[in-house]
Structure formats: structure tokens, C-alpha cells
Design a protein around this motif. Structure first.
Motif, PDB file in Angstrom:
ATOM      1  N   MET A   1       0.651  -1.103   0.039  1.00 15.06           N
ATOM      2  CA  MET A   1       0.124   0.013  -0.184  1.00 15.06           C
ATOM      3  C   MET A   1       0.830   1.674   0.304  1.00 15.06           C
ATOM      4  O   MET A   1       0.112   2.193  -0.917  1.00 15.06           O
ATOM      5  CB  MET A   1      -1.223  -0.053   1.504  1.00 15.06           C
ATOM      6  CG  MET A   1      -1.959   1.430   1.618  1.00 15.06           C
ATOM      7  SD  MET A   1      -0.779   3.159   2.157  1.00 15.06           S
ATOM      8  CE  MET A   1      -0.393   1.991   3.487  1.00 15.06           C
ATOM      9  N   HIS A   2       1.814   1.355   0.470  1.00 11.88           N
ATOM     10  CA  HIS A   2       3.026   2.539   0.984  1.00 11.88           C
ATOM     11  C   HIS A   2       3.535   3.240  -0.180  1.00 11.88           C
ATOM     12  O   HIS A   2       3.674   3.769  -0.754  1.00 11.88           O
ATOM     13  CB  HIS A   2       3.674   2.049   2.328  1.00 11.88           C
ATOM     14  CG  HIS A   2       4.638   3.025   1.883  1.00 11.88           C
ATOM     15  ND1 HIS A   2       4.637   4.271   2.502  1.00 11.88           N
ATOM     16  CD2 HIS A   2       5.979   2.874   1.818  1.00 11.88           C
ATOM     17  CE1 HIS A   2       5.717   5.760   2.529  1.00 11.88           C
ATOM     18  NE2 HIS A   2       6.909   4.581   2.042  1.00 11.88           N
ATOM     19  N   PHE A   3       4.078   2.008  -0.947  1.00 11.53           N
ATOM     20  CA  PHE A   3       4.736   2.500  -2.626  1.00 11.53           C
ATOM     21  C   PHE A   3       3.836   2.268  -3.496  1.00 11.53           C
ATOM     22  O   PHE A   3       4.856   2.687  -4.269  1.00 11.53           O
ATOM     23  CB  PHE A   3       5.445   0.786  -2.267  1.00 11.53           C
ATOM     24  CG  PHE A   3       6.695   1.897  -1.519  1.00 11.53           C
ATOM     25  CD1 PHE A   3       7.956   1.903  -1.679  1.00 11.53           C
ATOM     26  CD2 PHE A   3       7.499   0.884  -0.080  1.00 11.53           C
ATOM     27  CE1 PHE A   3       9.164   1.983  -1.403  1.00 11.53           C
ATOM     28  CE2 PHE A   3       8.468   1.022   0.712  1.00 11.53           C
ATOM     29  CZ  PHE A   3       9.363   1.753   0.249  1.00 11.53           C
ATOM     30  N   VAL A   4       2.373   1.536  -3.614  1.00 11.77           N
ATOM     31  CA  VAL A   4       1.730   2.461  -4.751  1.00 11.77           C
ATOM     32  C   VAL A   4       1.487   3.168  -4.334  1.00 11.77           C
ATOM     33  O   VAL A   4       1.533   3.695  -5.528  1.00 11.77           O
ATOM     34  CB  VAL A   4       0.443   1.189  -4.588  1.00 11.77           C
ATOM     35  CG1 VAL A   4      -0.794   1.601  -5.732  1.00 11.77           C
ATOM     36  CG2 VAL A   4       0.674  -0.434  -5.101  1.00 11.77           C
ATOM     37  N   ALA A   5       1.184   3.745  -2.875  1.00  5.89           N
ATOM     38  CA  ALA A   5       0.595   4.991  -2.625  1.00  5.89           C
ATOM     39  C   ALA A   5       2.156   6.594  -3.899  1.00  5.89           C
ATOM     40  O   ALA A   5       1.359   7.017  -4.164  1.00  5.89           O
ATOM     41  CB  ALA A   5       0.471   5.333  -2.072  1.00  5.89           C
ATOM     42  N   MET A   6       2.743   5.870  -3.146  1.00  6.61           N
ATOM     43  CA  MET A   6       4.018   6.930  -3.356  1.00  6.61           C
ATOM     44  C   MET A   6       4.502   6.348  -5.013  1.00  6.61           C
ATOM     45  O   MET A   6       5.715   7.709  -5.181  1.00  6.61           O
ATOM     46  CB  MET A   6       5.324   5.597  -2.898  1.00  6.61           C
ATOM     47  CG  MET A   6       5.521   5.988  -1.191  1.00  6.61           C
ATOM     48  SD  MET A   6       5.147   7.623  -0.519  1.00  6.61           S
ATOM     49  CE  MET A   6       6.332   8.529  -1.095  1.00  6.61           C
ATOM     50  N   ILE A   7       3.329   5.627  -5.728  1.00 10.22           N
ATOM     51  CA  ILE A   7       3.907   5.971  -7.052  1.00 10.22           C
ATOM     52  C   ILE A   7       3.229   7.168  -7.573  1.00 10.22           C
ATOM     53  O   ILE A   7       3.776   8.140  -8.667  1.00 10.22           O
ATOM     54  CB  ILE A   7       3.408   4.228  -8.085  1.00 10.22           C
ATOM     55  CG1 ILE A   7       4.085   3.942  -7.788  1.00 10.22           C
ATOM     56  CG2 ILE A   7       3.265   4.821  -9.395  1.00 10.22           C
ATOM     57  CD1 ILE A   7       3.698   1.856  -8.438  1.00 10.22           C
ATOM     58  N   GLY A   8       2.247   7.658  -7.092  1.00 11.71           N
ATOM     59  CA  GLY A   8       2.197   8.760  -8.069  1.00 11.71           C
ATOM     60  C   GLY A   8       2.591  10.308  -6.418  1.00 11.71           C
ATOM     61  O   GLY A   8       1.819  11.280  -7.183  1.00 11.71           O
ATOM     62  N   PHE A   9       4.003  10.012  -6.162  1.00  8.58           N
ATOM     63  CA  PHE A   9       4.224  11.360  -5.246  1.00  8.58           C
ATOM     64  C   PHE A   9       5.447  11.853  -6.244  1.00  8.58           C
ATOM     65  O   PHE A   9       6.272  10.902  -6.883  1.00  8.58           O
ATOM     66  CB  PHE A   9       5.139  10.042  -3.994  1.00  8.58           C
ATOM     67  CG  PHE A   9       5.664  11.656  -3.082  1.00  8.58           C
ATOM     68  CD1 PHE A   9       5.036  12.497  -2.020  1.00  8.58           C
ATOM     69  CD2 PHE A   9       7.246  12.122  -3.567  1.00  8.58           C
ATOM     70  CE1 PHE A   9       5.649  13.757  -2.053  1.00  8.58           C
ATOM     71  CE2 PHE A   9       7.882  13.140  -2.488  1.00  8.58           C
ATOM     72  CZ  PHE A   9       7.136  13.731  -1.990  1.00  8.58           C
ATOM     73  N   GLN A  10       5.591  12.898  -6.414  1.00  5.40           N
ATOM     74  CA  GLN A  10       6.478  13.826  -7.185  1.00  5.40           C
ATOM     75  C   GLN A  10       7.003  15.114  -6.329  1.00  5.40           C
ATOM     76  O   GLN A  10       6.033  15.391  -5.813  1.00  5.40           O
ATOM     77  CB  GLN A  10       5.918  13.512  -8.757  1.00  5.40           C
ATOM     78  CG  GLN A  10       4.743  14.921  -8.754  1.00  5.40           C
ATOM     79  CD  GLN A  10       4.281  15.108  -9.872  1.00  5.40           C
ATOM     80  OE1 GLN A  10       5.116  15.104 -11.007  1.00  5.40           O
ATOM     81  NE2 GLN A  10       3.465  15.635 -10.424  1.00  5.40           N
ATOM     82  N   VAL A  11       8.299  15.681  -6.678  1.00  2.64           N
ATOM     83  CA  VAL A  11       8.474  16.920  -6.305  1.00  2.64           C
ATOM     84  C   VAL A  11       9.429  17.456  -8.252  1.00  2.64           C
ATOM     85  O   VAL A  11       9.944  16.548  -9.059  1.00  2.64           O
ATOM     86  CB  VAL A  11       9.117  17.026  -5.359  1.00  2.64           C
ATOM     87  CG1 VAL A  11      10.116  18.238  -5.062  1.00  2.64           C
ATOM     88  CG2 VAL A  11       9.021  16.430  -4.427  1.00  2.64           C
ATOM     89  N   GLU A  12       7.664  18.316  -8.323  1.00  7.85           N
ATOM     90  CA  GLU A  12       8.351  18.548  -9.707  1.00  7.85           C
ATOM     91  C   GLU A  12       9.840  19.562 -10.907  1.00  7.85           C
ATOM     92  O   GLU A  12      10.563  18.814 -11.365  1.00  7.85           O
ATOM     93  CB  GLU A  12       7.190  20.201 -10.144  1.00  7.85           C
ATOM     94  CG  GLU A  12       5.944  19.312 -10.245  1.00  7.85           C
ATOM     95  CD  GLU A  12       4.542  20.804 -10.510  1.00  7.85           C
ATOM     96  OE1 GLU A  12       5.096  21.577 -10.918  1.00  7.85           O
ATOM     97  OE2 GLU A  12       3.740  20.350 -10.407  1.00  7.85           O
TER      98      GLU A  12
END
Length: 302
Positions: free
Chosen positions: A62-73
């Protein structure tokens, strides 16, 4: 300068997928714990270990699937392989501590408090260890109030999950508990992500440029996802978990004793109540099996 942080690069896709993975791991784990506690013939350590691994893999995935959507532009993101794998080990081990504690000591207040606290702190450690595995051109900073709240949510969620594991026996009740667990674990994750700010280093050419962390995360996620699917196969093909009384109505499945099996399979003796038409001392008759057992024998003439 502070970077532009976005935790939903793909919209609702990653939060929904992450929630489903948490629910899947929770559902499998709960059923495995139920299987170990309410059937004397099961191998208790094995089912508890499978349940702990399922819940731990579900939380980590769950954590790393959610982190796939994390970005810093303003910068690209990568992950340290060793720390990422270590976070998975931490998740499984701390959940295992809690599951084995309540599995062998029961859901007493003292046991739940201790096991829930240890497991919750371990889940929070898994989250922040996974965040520490991130590699980007900047510094990650955390807001203390949000971090404290995420830890509290993790402890409460872990305690509730352990209580459900030993207290809820019905299949539908376990399914409902796993949905609630998914909400709690996902809520802990996104609460912790609200504490994140990124101070980006002033480096020329370090733009996002369409890069994605999926090139590393997807191969690493493959193993835990396959494990959850295999655990699901084991659970779904166990009749005591799916079709048995222990799975549907909360009652333990009846067990047949050796004497009952022997009595059920033993051939009836001639001359007994099962063959009322045969005298007890009648000689062996090879045609007896073809006769009507309820036929009255004809009397011979003296």
C-alpha cells in the motif's frame, strides 16, 4: 527553495490501488489468524506466520503503490534498494510480533495494548524508513504535529487489527474489518505525507522531465503482490475458511473422530439389524448380496 510536492500525480488511481492492497493483505491475514485459533488440527505457527506476512506485505505494498503517485516537480525521485527491502522486512516482523502475541496470549487488555503499540510503532517505522529510501536532489522535512498524529493513527489501527484478528470469526465480519483496516492504514499514510515538505537544492537541469519512480518500484512490488495472490489462493481453497462452519457462521467445524469414521465405514454384519432377513448362524451365501435385505425367507417343508 521549497519544491512543489504532489502526492496524486495519477489522480485517484494510486490511492484506490493502495487502499485495495491494504484491504487484500488485511483480509488474508485475518482469515489466516482465524484459521489458526479456531481449528485444533491446524498448524498454528504456520497460519500465524502466513497471516503476519500477508498483513505486512499488504501494508508495505500500500505504501509504495501510493508513493508511485508522489512527485516533486523540481527534481527526479529514486529509491535506495536496500532500505526499500529493509522496510518490507520491518513491516512483516513487527506485524508478526503482534500477531503471535495475541495468537498465543489472547486478546487481553494488557496484551493488546503492548502488541498494538509495538506493531503500530513498527508500521510507522516502516513508513518513515521507506521515506528515507527516497533519493532526490533536496532535503525532506517533516512537520512534527502531523508526524505525531500519523504515529497515533498507526498504533490505534494496529491495536484494532489485532483485536479483530482474534475476536472476529465470521467471513463477512472479517471482510468488513479488512475494509476498515484499509481505511486506517491508508489514512495513516496520507496523514504522514501531509507532514512532508521538500527543500530542493539549486541545481541546474534537475527538472522532473516526465520521469517516474515506477521503473524501480514496479519490479520491487511484483514480489509482494505475487505473494499476496498466492496467499489468497491458499485461503480461498481451504474449505474451513470459505465453505466451512468456521468461516461463515462463526462456529467451529465439526470434527469426525476415528471411532466415528470406523463405525461409518464398517460393513454391517450378517444377522444384525442391517440385514433383518438373515439368521445369525446362516451359512455364507454367495448370492446374498443380490437379495432384497428385507425379504422374508420362505419356510421349508419339514
Amino acid at each position: 527553495m521549497d519544491g512543489t510536492v504532489d502526492g496524486f500525480r495519477y489522480g485517484a488511481v494510486t490511492p484506490v490501488a493502495a487502499y485495495l492492497m491494504a484491504c487484500l493483505g488485511g483480509a488474508l491475514g485475518l482469515r489466516c489468524v482465524v484459521r489458526s485459533l479456531h481449528n485444533d488440527q491446524s498448524w498454528k505457527p504456520g497460519w500465524l506466520a502466513l497471516g503476519a506476512a500477508s498483513i505486512g506485505c499488504g501494508i508495505w505494498t500500500m505504501h509504495f503503490v501510493a508513493m508511485i503517485g508522489f512527485q516533486v516537480e523540481e527534481t527526479r525521485i529514486g529509491y535506495h534498494v536496500g532500505l526499500t527491502v529493509l522496510s518490507l522486512v520491518v513491516a512483516v516482523v513487527v506485524v508478526g510480533i503482534g500477531v503471535f502475541a495475541v495468537g498465543y496470549r489472547g486478546a487481553t487488555t494488557a496484551t493488546l495494548s503492548a502488541a498494538g503499540t509495538v506493531t503500530g510503532l513498527g508500521v510507522a517505522a516502516m513508513h518513515y524508513l521507506g521515506m528515507g529510501a527516497m533519493r532526490l536532489d533536496g532535503d525532506i522535512r517533516y512537520a512534527s504535529p502531523a508526524v505525531a498524529l500519523s504515529v497515533v493513527i498507526a498504533i490505534v489501527a494496529a491495536t484494532a487489527a489485532l483485536w479483530a484478528a482474534v475476536s472476529i470469526r465470521g467471513f463477512l465480519a472479517s471482510l468488513g474489518a479488512s475494509l476498515v483496516m484499509g481505511v486506517a492504514v491508508s489514512g495513516m499514510h496520507y496523514t504522514a505525507m501531509e507532514a512532508v515538505t521538500v527543500h530542493v537544492h539549486d541545481t541546474v537541469g534537475a527538472s522532473w522531465a516526465g520521469e517516474s519512480p515506477t521503473s524501480l518500484l514496479l519490479p520491487m512490488l511484483l514480489g509482494p503482490v505475487v505473494f499476496l495472490l498466492l496467499a489468497g489462493v491458499v485461503v480461498m481453497f481451504d474449505p474451513l475458511l470459505v465453505m466451512g462452519d468456521a468461516g461463515w457462521n462463526g462456529q467451529p467445524a465439526p470434527r469426525r473422530t476415528a471411532s466415528a469414521v470406523t463405525a461409518a465405514t464398517r460393513a454391517p454384519r450378517r444377522g444384525s439389524a442391517e440385514h433383518p432377513g438373515s439368521p445369525k448362524d446362516a451359512p455364507a451365501d454367495p448370492t446374498w448380496s443380490r437379495r432384497d435385505p428385507y425379504e422374508v425367507p420362505r419356510r421349508t417343508r419339514e
